[in-house]
Structures are given as structure tokens and as C-alpha cells.
Design a protein around this motif. Sequence first.
Motif, PDB file in Angstrom:
ATOM      1  N   UNK A   1      92.923  54.143  41.579  1.00 14.45           N
ATOM      2  CA  UNK A   1      92.899  52.779  41.046  1.00 14.45           C
ATOM      3  C   UNK A   1      92.213  52.729  39.685  1.00 14.45           C
ATOM      4  N   UNK A   2      92.767  51.908  38.784  1.00 16.64           N
ATOM      5  CA  UNK A   2      92.185  51.759  37.447  1.00 16.64           C
ATOM      6  C   UNK A   2      92.008  50.297  37.046  1.00 16.64           C
ATOM      7  N   UNK A   3      92.514  49.360  37.829  1.00 12.80           N
ATOM      8  CA  UNK A   3      92.352  47.937  37.514  1.00 12.80           C
ATOM      9  C   UNK A   3      91.245  47.368  38.393  1.00 12.80           C
TER      10      UNK A   3
ATOM     11  N   UNK B   1      88.572  47.010  43.492  1.00  8.09           N
ATOM     12  CA  UNK B   1      87.962  46.162  44.512  1.00  8.09           C
ATOM     13  C   UNK B   1      88.697  46.305  45.848  1.00  8.09           C
ATOM     14  N   UNK B   2      90.008  46.429  45.806  1.00  6.04           N
ATOM     15  CA  UNK B   2      90.783  46.638  47.022  1.00  6.04           C
ATOM     16  C   UNK B   2      90.409  47.974  47.660  1.00  6.04           C
TER      17      UNK B   2
ATOM     18  N   UNK C   1      78.599  49.475  54.312  1.00  8.51           N
ATOM     19  CA  UNK C   1      78.438  48.313  53.430  1.00  8.51           C
ATOM     20  C   UNK C   1      77.481  48.592  52.280  1.00  8.51           C
ATOM     21  N   UNK C   2      76.501  49.458  52.496  1.00  7.01           N
ATOM     22  CA  UNK C   2      75.580  49.789  51.421  1.00  7.01           C
ATOM     23  C   UNK C   2      76.294  50.502  50.279  1.00  7.01           C
ATOM     24  N   UNK C   3      77.085  51.516  50.616  1.00  3.14           N
ATOM     25  CA  UNK C   3      77.797  52.252  49.573  1.00  3.14           C
ATOM     26  C   UNK C   3      78.817  51.349  48.877  1.00  3.14           C
ATOM     27  N   UNK C   4      79.464  50.470  49.618  1.00  3.31           N
ATOM     28  CA  UNK C   4      80.383  49.515  49.003  1.00  3.31           C
ATOM     29  C   UNK C   4      79.636  48.649  47.992  1.00  3.31           C
TER      30      UNK C   4
END
Length: 139
Positions: free
Chosen positions: A59-61, A66-67, A76-79
Motif C-alpha cells: 500500500x502507498x496511499x 490505513x486499511x 492494537x498497540x502496534x496498530x
Amino acid sequence: MVGRFPVRERLQKFQICQEMDCVVCGAGVENIQHLFFECLYSSRVLQEVKKWLQWRTPATSIRGLMSNIRHSKHNSFKKGVLIVTLAAMSYQIWLNRNEVLWQFRCKQAGSIVGALNHELNVKRRGNGGKFVLLVVIRV
């Protein structure tokens, strides 16, 4: 990014600026999507950030990134770390854009990663073959 950055495309709509070329690369219309994700410079910065975080995504956009974060198997922490890093990366790209515009100097893409490392104080530690990312945001 809600479309409020004073990029040249937006300034031209208000007849503040007549030029619309990207200040950094000169190869495209300076809008938010171009400046942060399509510009050759920003693409290099994103590649360096992905390499630094060992983040393997095509992904580059912003939507794609985000997707990827939303649908990844990361905790969730790494996200959260990835989202904060994208925000800090965008800020560093914006600072560089302004430095090119006003000081006629452009930072190396790798130095943006150094600035992010300093800003976020991200440390990677081996943990039984897994990497743990610790983040302290400097205010």
C-alpha cells in the motif's frame, strides 16, 4: 487530513498562488494526495519508513495504508504505533516541503526516518523472535 493544508492546488482556488507544481519534486500538481503519497520524495520517505519498521505492505496511499493497519493481525498497540508513525511522517514531509519552499533545502529521505526515530523514540527489542515496539512521544 481533512483537506485544509495550504497546498498549491487549494491556494490556487482562492487565487493566492498561480503555480500548482509540487514544490518538492516539480512533477505533479501539489495537492494532499500528491504531496504526502505520490510525490517521488514522499514515496522514498514511505519506503524508508516501511523498511525501518519492517512493515511489509504494498500500500502507498493513506486509504491503503490505513486499511492495511485496520485489517492486519497486529495487536492494537502496534496498530497505534503505525498510525502515529504515519502522522509523524506526514508532519515531517510537510516541514520538508516548507523548507524547500522558503529555504531552498531538501532533506534526504533517510534523514526523515532519523527525525521520526528521534521524535517517537522507537526502540525495537527482540522478544523470542518477535519485535516489540516501544514508543515515547516527545512533546
